[in-house]
Design an enzyme around this catalytic site. Structure first.
Site: not given
Ligand code: NAD
Length: 288
Positions: A22, A73, A94
């Site tokens: 990420s 999520k 999120n």
């Protein structure tokens, strides 16, 4: 980074799996450092097996906030105390903000796209949009533009497992916002052409244009598109998808990739975590 961390540093987490690729930790930590804010952002490998414990740890450890990514999520919804209207309508979160143990779930993906377009001088209010894709990204964008005052949204999705989700999204928009929404199968002859002819903005929110689908685009019929159409693709890697290249080759000068959406969804979360504006231009230059 190490010299920034001391006894007054607060933690912001990101709960997802897989997550070690990420860009979010770099984005947030560099922004904290740039602004001299007392936070550190760390990723944790969390999936359905340890999500409940991880969310309780946000409360127990006083973690100030957390980003939530796949596969959590939707699974995180019942573990939170409150949802924003957008998160409730999208059915996904999120970003979580912890106020003294009270956890509020937000979804900033749609806000990210709306803000990215606004920065290009493109407003949403009273506009008609065509959105291809009723998955996570498409749904977040559709709900946000409906809440932000779009007049009409024409959603198209192929008849795969996401079609049902598109039907649910259209129902929610029609029943709970002032916007009118429709869902049409992408395979229906002439459907994309008809939708785009009536639209000011076209958002391509399918998975086409990246990964295994890197060479594929939503349409190669140039007669569907026109130079004054605003087009945006959610994909940012590659920065120019096959569709965006095609759009630019066919005269569409207002053609934007998903970088803005990614940066501004992060900036919206940063604001929720810290109360400060993320230095977006600085972060964009650093990351891309
Ligand atoms: P998802 O799996 O939830 O949805 C995928 C969507 O693509 C569905 O609507 C599906 O029907 C459609 N699709 C898949 N293959 C297709 C094909 N061959 N033809 C037509 N439609 C097809 O995925 P998602 O989370 O919505 O992500 C979609 C894209 O958006 C990905 O490329 C992802 O990287 C990108 N994304 C970008 C941002 C950002 O911040 N810029 C945020 C989220 C997702």
């Amino acid at each position: 980074m190490p010299e920034r961390i001391d006894a007054k540093t607060y933690l912001i987490s990101l709960l997802a799996d897989p997550i070690r690729h990420s860009l979010s930790p770099t984005m947030h930590n560099e922004a904290f450092a740039k602004l001299g804010l007392p936070y550190a952002y760390l990723v944790f490998d969390v999936n359905q097996t340890n999500l409940a414990g991880a969310v309780q740890a946000i409360r127990d450890l006083g973690i100030r906030g957390s980003n939530i990514s796949m596969p959590n999520k939707t699974a995180v919804l019942p573990l939170l105390d409150e949802l924003t209207p957008a998160a409730r309508l999208v059915g996904a979160v999120n970003t979580v903000v912890n106020q003294d143990g009270h956890l509020t779930g937000h979804i900033t993906d749609g806000e990210g796209m709306v803000e990215a377009l606004a920065r290009e001088g493109v407003g949403i209010k009273d506009k008609t949009l065509t959105i291809t894709g009723a998955g996570g990204a498409g749904t977040a964008i559709a709900i946000q533009v409906a809440l932000d005052g779009a007049k009409e949204i024409k959603i198209l999705n192929r008849q795969d497992s996401f079609f049902e989700n598109g039907l649910a999204t259209v129902d929610k928009i029609n029943q709970q916002t002032a916007c009118q929404a429709t869902l049409t199968p992408l395979e229906q002859a002439g459907a994309l052409k008809e939708a785009i002819a009536a639209s000011d903005i076209f958002i391509e929110a399918t998975s086409l244009g990246m990964g295994d689908l890197i060479d594929q685009k939503i349409s190669d019929d140039a007669t569907i598109f026109r130079p004054d159409l605003v087009v945006a693709d959610v994909v940012y890697k590659p920065q120019e998808t096959a569709f965006l290249r095609f759009a630019r080759e066919n005269g569409m000068t207002q053609a934007y990739n998903g970088l803005g959406m990614m940066l501004y969804q992060g900036a919206a979360a940063f604001k929720l975590f810290t109360g400060h504006d993320m230095p977006v231009d600085y972060i964009r230059d650093l990351l891309f």
